[in-house]
Design a protein around this motif. Structure first.
Motif, mmCIF file in Angstrom:
data_model
loop_
_atom_site.group_PDB
_atom_site.id
_atom_site.type_symbol
_atom_site.label_atom_id
_atom_site.label_comp_id
_atom_site.label_asym_id
_atom_site.label_seq_id
_atom_site.Cartn_x
_atom_site.Cartn_y
_atom_site.Cartn_z
ATOM 1 N N UNK A 328 -5.859 12.452 -12.013
ATOM 2 C CA UNK A 328 -5.016 13.551 -11.547
ATOM 3 C C UNK A 328 -3.678 13.021 -11.107
ATOM 4 N N UNK A 329 -3.588 12.508 -9.901
ATOM 5 C CA UNK A 329 -2.375 11.832 -9.435
ATOM 6 C C UNK A 329 -2.573 10.333 -9.630
ATOM 7 N N UNK A 330 -1.813 9.737 -10.500
ATOM 8 C CA UNK A 330 -1.933 8.289 -10.683
ATOM 9 C C UNK A 330 -1.471 7.568 -9.425
ATOM 10 N N UNK A 331 -2.108 6.462 -9.121
ATOM 11 C CA UNK A 331 -1.777 5.694 -7.927
ATOM 12 C C UNK A 331 -1.067 4.414 -8.338
ATOM 13 N N UNK A 332 0.073 4.197 -7.727
ATOM 14 C CA UNK A 332 0.861 2.997 -7.955
ATOM 15 C C UNK A 332 0.974 2.206 -6.667
ATOM 16 N N UNK A 333 0.947 0.893 -6.769
ATOM 17 C CA UNK A 333 1.209 0.043 -5.608
ATOM 18 C C UNK A 333 2.701 0.119 -5.277
ATOM 19 N N UNK A 334 3.022 0.420 -4.026
ATOM 20 C CA UNK A 334 4.416 0.606 -3.615
ATOM 21 C C UNK A 334 5.094 -0.751 -3.461
ATOM 22 N N UNK A 335 6.107 -1.021 -4.278
ATOM 23 C CA UNK A 335 6.753 -2.335 -4.319
ATOM 24 C C UNK A 335 7.475 -2.665 -3.021
ATOM 25 N N UNK A 336 8.113 -1.682 -2.402
ATOM 26 C CA UNK A 336 8.907 -1.963 -1.203
ATOM 27 C C UNK A 336 8.068 -2.569 -0.079
ATOM 28 N N UNK A 337 6.770 -2.259 -0.060
ATOM 29 C CA UNK A 337 5.889 -2.791 0.984
ATOM 30 C C UNK A 337 5.660 -4.298 0.825
ATOM 31 N N UNK A 338 5.882 -4.815 -0.397
ATOM 32 C CA UNK A 338 5.553 -6.210 -0.701
ATOM 33 C C UNK A 338 6.787 -7.066 -1.006
ATOM 34 N N UNK A 339 7.965 -6.567 -0.647
ATOM 35 C CA UNK A 339 9.205 -7.267 -0.984
ATOM 36 C C UNK A 339 9.237 -8.685 -0.437
ATOM 37 N N UNK A 340 8.882 -8.871 0.808
ATOM 38 C CA UNK A 340 8.946 -10.222 1.388
ATOM 39 C C UNK A 340 8.019 -11.173 0.648
ATOM 40 N N UNK A 341 6.802 -10.729 0.359
ATOM 41 C CA UNK A 341 5.857 -11.588 -0.363
ATOM 42 C C UNK A 341 6.393 -11.932 -1.743
ATOM 43 N N UNK A 342 6.918 -10.940 -2.454
ATOM 44 C CA UNK A 342 7.469 -11.187 -3.791
ATOM 45 C C UNK A 342 8.602 -12.200 -3.725
ATOM 46 N N UNK A 343 9.531 -12.001 -2.810
ATOM 47 C CA UNK A 343 10.687 -12.897 -2.707
ATOM 48 C C UNK A 343 10.269 -14.310 -2.326
ATOM 49 N N UNK A 344 9.300 -14.437 -1.447
ATOM 50 C CA UNK A 344 8.853 -15.771 -1.028
ATOM 51 C C UNK A 344 8.237 -16.547 -2.188
#
Length: 352
Positions: A328-344
């Motif tokens: 019904x509503x597809x669920x996506x992981x919200x990128x903004x919540x993980x910005x620090x981890x991604x950048x590190x």
């Protein structure tokens, strides 16, 4: 350890003496080109680790007695390096008309896209058995010269093993023009992800070598703010064009509504693998039950994106979500919540 650090820096100063500064003075950390402050080496973890573990020579401010004072980079704000890289990657675009950001109406199967419209799109391949048994099972987004953003679920599979190669530069999977296939050297799963739950479904793939930058292959920007997007976003992928068919050979796109949190939460009750239900900070819902456009028609790991319009940067998309699961509503992981981890992980040299 303390004596070891002093001996190293004393040797360095014989060869390269900087103007004497005292603790607290401002400085510019040359290696990361970022502002810093003069601190005792023992009080700057990043520089101390570089000396001990990487044998990097520190940039010194002077001495306090026998203790070295080094230029310690200021802690970086999450999102700052992503925004800098966004502008950098945009500079590789030669002609604005090459991107053609055309927002489409909501269509069940999606429509084919322009050749250079989504140059960050990546297909992730799994090699099992013989060399000709390569299957493209997941999608991702190129976010730097050497990293792909995808779902953690794509990197942990009991049946298919770990992914081995990434495909970039094409919209049709059979196209050889501008095609780049690069081996994977490292799969990085978010440390809090567990494959029995629906949380922290985000991961990174490191490529064996940097991509060849072009209008056909270029990193996307990352969405760094929770309050975006508004209204609708674009999903892209080689996913199912109808519910019982095989994947499309051609990259497709569809515009989906961003569903309200209350509706999304209602659709996904607490279960064993969703023990806290939908969490607004971590998830983004798309689509509606009545038109069925949000039922995971893209492969896992594909991007949910909005057109970047915060500054004069041209022909760029912001990745706001990573396809995770849904009905019904597809669920996506919200990128903004993980910005620090991604950048590190992706740009560790720019942090403290």
């Amino acid at each position: 350890m303390h004596k070891f650090l002093i001996i190293i820096v004393n040797v360095i100063l014989v060869k390269n003496i900087y103007p004497q500064r005292i603790i607290g003075n401002s400085c510019t950390h040359e290696r990361s080109n970022s502002p810093g402050v003069c601190k005792l080496l023992t009080h700057c973890k990043r520089i101390r680790d570089e000396v001990v573990f990487s044998y990097e020579l520190p940039q010194t401010c002077g001495f306090q007695g026998t203790q070295p004072i080094v230029c310690c980079p200021n802690p970086r704000q999450p999102g700052s390096i992503s925004e800098t890289k966004c502008r950098e990657y945009s500079s590789h675009t030669k002609e604005e008309q090459l991107c053609g950001h055309n927002i489409v109406k909501r269509v069940l199967g999606g429509i084919p896209i322009g050749r250079t419209e989504f140059p960050h799109m990546a297909m992730i391949g799994f090699q099992t058995g013989s060399s000709d048994n390569l299957r493209w099972l997941c999608e991702g987004s190129l976010i730097s010269e050497q990293y792909i953003l995808t779902a953690a679920d794509c990197l942990i599979s009991e049946t298919d093993g770990e992914p081995t190669v990434v495909l970039l530069g094409v919209t049709n999977l059979n196209d050889t023009n501008k095609r780049q296939e690069i081996k994977i050297v490292t799969n990085v799963v978010h440390p809090e992800y567990k494959n029995v739950s629906r949380y922290h479904d985000i991961g990174l793939v490191k490529l064996e070598k940097p991509i060849e930058m072009s209008s056909y292959v270029r990193p996307a920007c990352l969405n760094t703010h929770f309050d975006s997007p508004v209204g609708a976003a674009v999903a892209t992928g080689w996913g199912l064009t109808h519910y019982a068919e095989n994947n499309s050979e051609h990259l497709l796109k569809v515009t989906l509504d961003i569903a309200k949190y209350d509706l999304c939460k209602k659709n996904y009750e607490v279960t064993s693998n969703l023990s806290r239900g939908i969490i607004n900070d971590m998830h983004i819902c798309t689509g509606r039950d009545e038109d069925r456009t949000g039922i995971c028609q893209t492969c896992a790991g594909g991007p949910l994106q909005i057109y970047h319009n915060n500054d004069p940067t041209l022909c760029m998309y912001d990745i706001v979500g990573v396809t995770s699961f849904g009905r019904g509503c597809s669920i996506n992981t919200r990128v903004s919540h993980y910005i620090k981890w991604i950048e590190d992980v992706v740009w560790p040299e720019s942090g403290q």
